[in-house]
Design an enzyme around this catalytic site. Structure first.
Site, PDB file in Angstrom:
ATOM      1  CG  HIS A   1      -0.245  -0.244   2.797  1.00 18.43           C
ATOM      2  ND1 HIS A   1       0.646  -1.141   2.873  1.00 18.43           N
ATOM      3  CD2 HIS A   1      -0.553   0.772   3.808  1.00 18.43           C
ATOM      4  CE1 HIS A   1       1.118  -0.476   4.498  1.00 18.43           C
ATOM      5  NE2 HIS A   1       0.654   0.548   4.461  1.00 18.43           N
ATOM      6  CB  CYS A   2       4.081   2.125   1.216  1.00 16.00           C
ATOM      7  SG  CYS A   2       3.007   2.510   2.827  1.00 16.00           S
ATOM      8  CB  ILE A   3       7.203   0.650  -2.506  1.00 15.14           C
ATOM      9  CG1 ILE A   3       7.422   0.635  -0.520  1.00 15.14           C
ATOM     10  CG2 ILE A   3       8.158   1.075  -3.339  1.00 15.14           C
ATOM     11  CD1 ILE A   3       8.537   1.941  -0.568  1.00 15.14           C
TER      12      ILE A   3
END
Length: 421
Positions: free
Chosen positions: A261-263
């Site tokens: 959900h971030c990178i």
């Protein structure tokens, strides 16, 4: 019960750990979501979050936690924390529709003295330029005077047994110093260390900096993996050697692509903010280009393996081991297994997968067959691709029985039948 100490909007991988720790600290917590299935599951004691067991949830329910669809609970909450998704749209631009929707709901019920915190990852300026005007227009109240407003980026790492919400330092930036202090005092009730910055923009940028740093360094080793293969250099060995240096180096490893959900998402928010100034953020966009090509490179390496065995991809059985984005969790968000599977299908491969955390897997609406007997599947597949090293996998068996094997995680020994990425 007269009211709640905390209302959490968005009951996913970010919101539920927050609700759990706050409940454990003795706060009265209510969770708000728009998904009836999530609300029903939580209220009946069934968790759908890797880092929240049913036992954890039972303890929360016993402490008074409840989940609801009723936005009216916001009017009875001292603090409201927004933990909704901030994905990218089809053009890779920030999609703040969930944030806007949540903030509009908060604005309708906002009371004087309430603390509102946004935790959803976003570009610098969102709290001040998007969230604040919506709250003020809907409520008639003024931020920093009638209510408190802050940004505190989530730092949830699903499946991390060492660092959870409580022992991961919490960055907090307020619209005013008073807002900052109120938010810091709130988080200090259940988080060991709170780190304050001068404003919301600095807190928003801190989150993007953390993940852009990882994104760029992963792209570096991914690109090195490609040319080290052609140079005949064992990059995995070189990385381990470099990591013995006690200063000036941090170990990053290549892989089949970036997920979670971030990178894959956060650096695009930073790139968007820079592009609004009139020029590109070249580091981020280059890293994006490199990391997004890794699934294609994985397929190219598998094709080479099959060619050496005088086999074509078309008609070959390709077994994908692990289709989640991280080991030992069920989270499939942005997993590189999807674009890898897509390309294999386009080339005519007979695709199957094994994953103890995923019972059913579809790619572009078409189901990929799941194998239950791993030993038999490995022995019968023309080629096996280790995408995720779940601890449940018997990797020694996989290494022995595979006809051909591409290890994208660098955990197996190379040999005649086994190649590392």
């Amino acid at each position: 019960m007269s009211g709640y100490h905390l209302a959490v909007i968005g009951l996913g991988y970010v919101g539920m750990p927050l609700a759990k720790e706050a409940s454990a600290a003795g706060l009265r917590v209510v969770g708000l979501d728009i998904d009836q299935r999530k609300v029903d599951a939580l209220n009946s004691g069934h968790s759908y979050i890797d880092d929240l067991s049913d036992h954890d949830l039972d303890s929360m329910l016993a402490a008074g936690f409840t989940a609801t669809l009723d936005q009216a609970v916001l009017a009875a909450s001292e603090t409201i924390v927004i933990c909704v998704p901030t994905p990218l749209d089809e053009d890779h631009r920030p999609d703040l529709s969930a944030v806007r929707g949540a903030v509009e709901s908060v604005g309708r019920y906002l009371q004087r003295g309430t603390l509102v915190v946004l935790e959803s990852t976003t570009y610098p300026g969102t709290t001040d330029e998007v969230v604040r005007p919506i709250l003020e227009d809907a409520s008639g109240l003024t931020a920093g005077v009638d209510f408190h407003l802050a940004f505190s980026p989530e730092r949830i790492d699903p499946g991390n047994a060492k660092y959870g919400l409580r022992n991961t330092p919490k960055v907090v930036g307020g619209y005013t110093p008073g807002c900052r202090d109120r938010a810091a005092a709130f988080y200090a009730r259940f988080i060991e260390q709170v780190v304050t910055v001068s404003g919301t923009r600095e807190a928003e940028m801190a989150k993007l900096l953390e993940n852009t740093y990882r994104h760029v360094n992963i792209a570096l080793v991914n690109e090195m993996a490609i040319f080290c293969d052609e140079l005949g250099v064992n990059l995995w060995e070189s990385i381990e050697a470099a990591a013995t240096k006690p200063f000036g180096f941090q170990k990053f490893l290549p892989g089949p692509g970036v997920g979670g959900h971030c990178i894959p998402v956060d650096p695009s928010y930073l790139s968007h903010a820079v592009r609004k100034l009139g020029y590109p953020f070249r580091f981020v966009e280059l890293a994006q280009e490199i990391n997004e090509r890794m699934p294609q490179y994985v397929v190219a390496r598998v094709t080479r393996l099959l060619n050496r065995a005088k086999k074509a991809v078309n008609g070959s059985t390709v077994l994908l081991l692990g289709v989640t984005y991280k080991p030992d969790i069920a989270d499939e968000r942005e997993t590189p297994a999807v674009p890898i599977a897509r390309v294999f299908r386009e080339l005519g491969a007979e695709l199957v997968f094994a994953d103890p955390y995923v019972k059913q897997w579809t790619v572009d609406g078409a189901e990929v067959p799941r194998v239950d007997d791993l030993a038999e599947a490995v022995a019968s597949a023309d080629v096996t691709v280790l995408l995720q090293q779940h601890s449940a996998f018997d990797l020694e068996m996989v290494e022995k029985r595979a006809l051909l094997l591409l290890d994208t995680r660098g955990v197996l020994s190379e040999g005649d039948r086994v190649e590392r990425l």
